[in-house]
Design a protein around this motif. Structure first.
Motif, PDB file in Angstrom:
ATOM      1  N   PRO A  14      27.727  40.311  43.433  1.00 57.62           N
ATOM      2  CA  PRO A  14      28.682  41.403  43.214  1.00 57.62           C
ATOM      3  C   PRO A  14      29.870  41.286  44.173  1.00 57.62           C
ATOM      4  CG  PRO A  14      26.842  42.172  44.541  1.00 57.62           C
ATOM      5  CD  PRO A  14      26.501  40.771  44.135  1.00 57.62           C
ATOM      6  N   PRO A  15      31.028  41.782  43.778  1.00 55.89           N
ATOM      7  CA  PRO A  15      32.224  41.675  44.630  1.00 55.89           C
ATOM      8  C   PRO A  15      32.227  42.765  45.705  1.00 55.89           C
ATOM      9  CG  PRO A  15      32.786  42.734  42.565  1.00 55.89           C
ATOM     10  CD  PRO A  15      31.344  42.353  42.452  1.00 55.89           C
ATOM     11  N   ASN A  16      31.369  42.595  46.713  1.00 57.31           N
ATOM     12  CA  ASN A  16      31.166  43.651  47.698  1.00 57.31           C
ATOM     13  C   ASN A  16      31.479  43.242  49.135  1.00 57.31           C
ATOM     14  OD1 ASN A  16      29.050  41.908  48.043  1.00 57.31           O
ATOM     15  ND2 ASN A  16      27.432  43.427  47.756  1.00 57.31           N
ATOM     16  N   ASP A 206      41.323  47.025  43.543  1.00 54.96           N
ATOM     17  CA  ASP A 206      40.926  47.708  42.311  1.00 54.96           C
ATOM     18  C   ASP A 206      41.091  49.206  42.558  1.00 54.96           C
ATOM     19  OD1 ASP A 206      39.767  48.813  40.086  1.00 54.96           O
ATOM     20  OD2 ASP A 206      37.986  47.526  40.122  1.00 54.96           O
ATOM     21  N   ALA A 207      42.305  49.698  42.328  1.00 56.39           N
ATOM     22  CA  ALA A 207      42.626  51.081  42.662  1.00 56.39           C
ATOM     23  C   ALA A 207      41.883  52.080  41.779  1.00 56.39           C
ATOM     24  CB  ALA A 207      44.135  51.308  42.561  1.00 56.39           C
ATOM     25  N   MET A 321      43.369  52.500  52.145  1.00 54.09           N
ATOM     26  CA  MET A 321      44.654  52.991  51.664  1.00 54.09           C
ATOM     27  C   MET A 321      44.529  53.470  50.219  1.00 54.09           C
ATOM     28  SD  MET A 321      47.192  50.137  53.367  1.00 54.09           S
ATOM     29  CE  MET A 321      48.747  50.939  52.932  1.00 54.09           C
ATOM     30  N   ALA A 322      43.816  52.711  49.394  1.00 45.88           N
ATOM     31  CA  ALA A 322      43.625  53.115  48.002  1.00 45.88           C
ATOM     32  C   ALA A 322      42.866  54.427  47.903  1.00 45.88           C
ATOM     33  CB  ALA A 322      42.886  52.024  47.236  1.00 45.88           C
ATOM     34  N   ASP A 385      48.344  45.555  43.226  1.00 47.34           N
ATOM     35  CA  ASP A 385      47.546  45.487  42.004  1.00 47.34           C
ATOM     36  C   ASP A 385      47.106  44.036  41.779  1.00 47.34           C
ATOM     37  OD1 ASP A 385      46.725  46.544  39.232  1.00 47.34           O
ATOM     38  OD2 ASP A 385      48.041  44.839  38.772  1.00 47.34           O
ATOM     39  N   TRP A 386      45.836  43.820  41.426  1.00 51.42           N
ATOM     40  CA  TRP A 386      45.335  42.460  41.252  1.00 51.42           C
ATOM     41  C   TRP A 386      46.095  41.689  40.173  1.00 51.42           C
ATOM     42  CZ3 TRP A 386      43.155  39.317  44.299  1.00 51.42           C
ATOM     43  CH2 TRP A 386      42.200  39.711  45.229  1.00 51.42           C
TER      44      TRP A 386
END
Length: 408
Positions: A14-16, A206-207, A321-322, A385-386
Motif C-alpha cells: 500500500p502507498p503508506n 492525493d488531496a 498541508m492538504a 496535484d499528482w
C-alpha cells in the motif's frame, strides 16, 4: 512503443510511506501510457499483501522477498567494493526475471525507481532508460557522516554511491530528481553534467484522500487540553529519528514551559530504541504504527517537521498541508515546496525559542491557525496535484518531443 518495465525497490502497495507513495503514482501513470511489467522487492507481510493490488495494475509482475541481513550485505559490499545499498538489493532471481521479461515482452523502455535498482538494467539493452533517483543518496550518506553517524561506513557509502550515480546518469536517457534544488546538487556532483539529461518531477498529494472534511480527529488526543504537536514518518529512518530526538530534547521542554499542557505526538512505524527510551517523558506520546495517520494529523494543533538532514520533498509536509494544518518546519524539510513563510507555513531554524515564538503568534491570533491551514491546503491543491506533477513522464518514457514543463 512497446511495453514498459518498471523496477522498484519496494512493492508500491500500500502507498503508506514516502517512497512507496511516489512509486505507486509513477506506476499508475505508466499504466496509462502502456502495458507495464513490474519487478520489485517485498520486505514485510504488508508488502506481500500488496501484491494483489499490484496485479490489478501490472500486466505482469515479479515480487522477490528481501531477506538478506544487512550484515551479510555489508560483507558482500566490502568484498565486491560496492555500496551496501546495491548489495542489499541484489537478487539473481530478479535479475533472471528482468532478462526474460525483456526478451519475451517486447520491452521498449525501462523505468527505474530508486538508484538501488539501476544495477538491473542490462548493458546491452537498446531501448530507453528512465531513472527516478528521487534525491541524491550519496549526499545523504555524506551528511550522515558529517553529523558523526558511523563516519567511516557512511563516507564509504557516499563515495561509492556517487560513482554509481555518475554511471546511471550517463546510462539513462533521462534522470529524474524530486526538486530543482536536488537536481542542481546532482548536476554539481557529476564529472560531466552535460552528458546527463536531468529532469525534475516533484511529489504530489492525493488531496481527496487527505481531506480534512472527510476525517474525524483522534478522540484520545482531541480530548486532552493541548496544544498538540504531531510528527509523522517512518521512525527508523535516520533523518526522522534525528529530528524527533531534537524535538523531544529541545522543542518539547521549551513549548511546555510556555504551554504546560502541550504534547508532542510521534506517529509512525518502527520507532527505534533511542526513541522508545524516552517513552515516559512528560508530554510525549510515541504511537508507533497506526492504521491511518489522518486522524492524528486532524487532531494536531500544529504539525512539526524539524528535520536537520533531509533530501527531496517531504510527503509528511504535503499531507499536513492538504489536511489544512499549520506546519512548523525547518528549511531542510521545506525543500522542493515553493510555499511562503507566514502564509502557507512557518519556516524556522532548528531553534526551540524561535519556534515557540512563532507558535505563540499562531495561537494568540483568533483565526490565524485556521487561516494558515486553509492557505496551505489551497497551495497544495494548486501546485502539488499528482496529475500535474507527473505530466512530463509520458514524453520521457516514449521519447515524444512534446513540449513539457518541469513539474517541481
Amino acid at each position: 512503443m512497446g511495453d514498459i518495465l518498471f523496477l522498484a525497490h519496494r512493492v508500491p502497495f500500500p502507498p503508506n510511506r514516502g517512497d512507496k507513495i511516489r512509486a505507486h503514482h509513477l506506476l499508475k501513470k505508466l499504466a496509462q501510457i502502456g502495458p507495464v511489467h513490474v519487478g520489485c522487492f517485498a520486505e514485510s507481510d504488508e508488502d506481500l499483501a500488496g501484491e494483489a493490488d499490484l496485479s490489478e495494475v501490472a500486466t505482469s509482475h515479479h515480487v522477490v522477498k528481501r531477506t538478506k541481513p544487512l550484515v551479510l550485505a555489508g560483507i558482500e559490499a566490502v568484498i565486491a567494493r560496492k555500496p551496501v545499498s546495491l548489495t542489499a538489493f541484489r537478487s539473481a532471481d530478479l535479475g533472471d526475471w528482468v532478462r526474460e521479461t525483456i526478451a519475451e515482452k517486447g520491452i521498449s523502455t525501462i523505468v527505474i525507481f530508486s538508484g538501488q535498482m539501476g544495477q538491473y538494467v542490462p548493458d546491452d539493452f537498446a531501448g530507453r532508460v528512465v531513472i527516478d533517483l528521487c534525491d541524491v543518496d550519496s549526499a545523504k550518506f555524506e551528511g550522515y557522516a558529517a553529523s558523526g553517524q558511523r563516519v567511516w561506513l557512511n563516507n564509504r557509502e557516499g563515495q561509492l554511491l556517487a560513482k554509481q550515480e555518475e554511471h546511471l546518469a550517463r546510462r539513462a536517457d533521462a534522470t529524474i530528481l524530486i526538486s530543482e534544488a536536488e537536481a542542481a546538487l546532482f548536476r554539481s556532483r557529476l564529472q560531466c553534467a552535460s552528458m546527463a539529461n536531468v529532469q525534475v518531477i516533484g511529489n504530489g498529494i492525493d488531496a481527496a484522500f487527505f481531506d480534512p472534511h472527510a476525517v474525524v480527529s483522534d478522540l484520545e488526543i482531541s480530548s486532552r487540553p493541548g496544544p498538540h504537536f504531531v510528527f509523522t514518518g517512518q521512525m527508523d529512518y535516520p533523518p526522522n529519528e534525528t529530528a524527533v530526538l531534537w524535538a523531544l530534547t529541545h522543542f518539547l521542554p521549551a513549548i511546555r514551559a510556555q504551554y504546560p499542557a502541550a504534547e508532542l505526538h510521534i506517529v509512525g512505524r518502527n520507532p527505534t530504541k533511542k526513541l522508545l527510551a524516552h517513552h515516559d517523558l512528560e508530554g510525549l506520546t510515541i504511537w508507533g504504527e497506526v492504521p491511518d495517520v489522518r486522524p492524528f494529523i486532524a487532531a494536531a494543533t500544529c504539525v512539526v517537521a524539524p528535520l536537520l538532514i533531509a533530501r527531496g520533498v517531504q510527503n509528511k509536509v504535503l499531507e499536513a498541508m492538504a489536511m489544512a494544518k499549520p506546519v512548523m518546519l525547518t528549511a531542510e524539510a521545506a525543500t522542493g515546496i515553493d510555499a511562503k513563510d507566514g502564509e502557507h507555513w512557518m519556516l524556522c531554524q532548528a531553534d526551540a525559542s524561535a519556534m515557540c515564538e512563532r507558535i505563540a503568534e499562531l495561537l494568540d491570533g483568533d483565526d490565524r491557525a485556521a487561516e494558515m491551514g486553509q492557505a496551505a491546503r489551497n497551495f497544495v491543491l494548486n501546485h502539488h496535484d499528482w496529475g500535474a506533477m507527473l505530466s512530463p513522464l509520458g514524453s520521457l518514457v516514449t521519447d515524444e518531443k512534446a513540449e513539457t514543463a518541469h513539474a517541481a
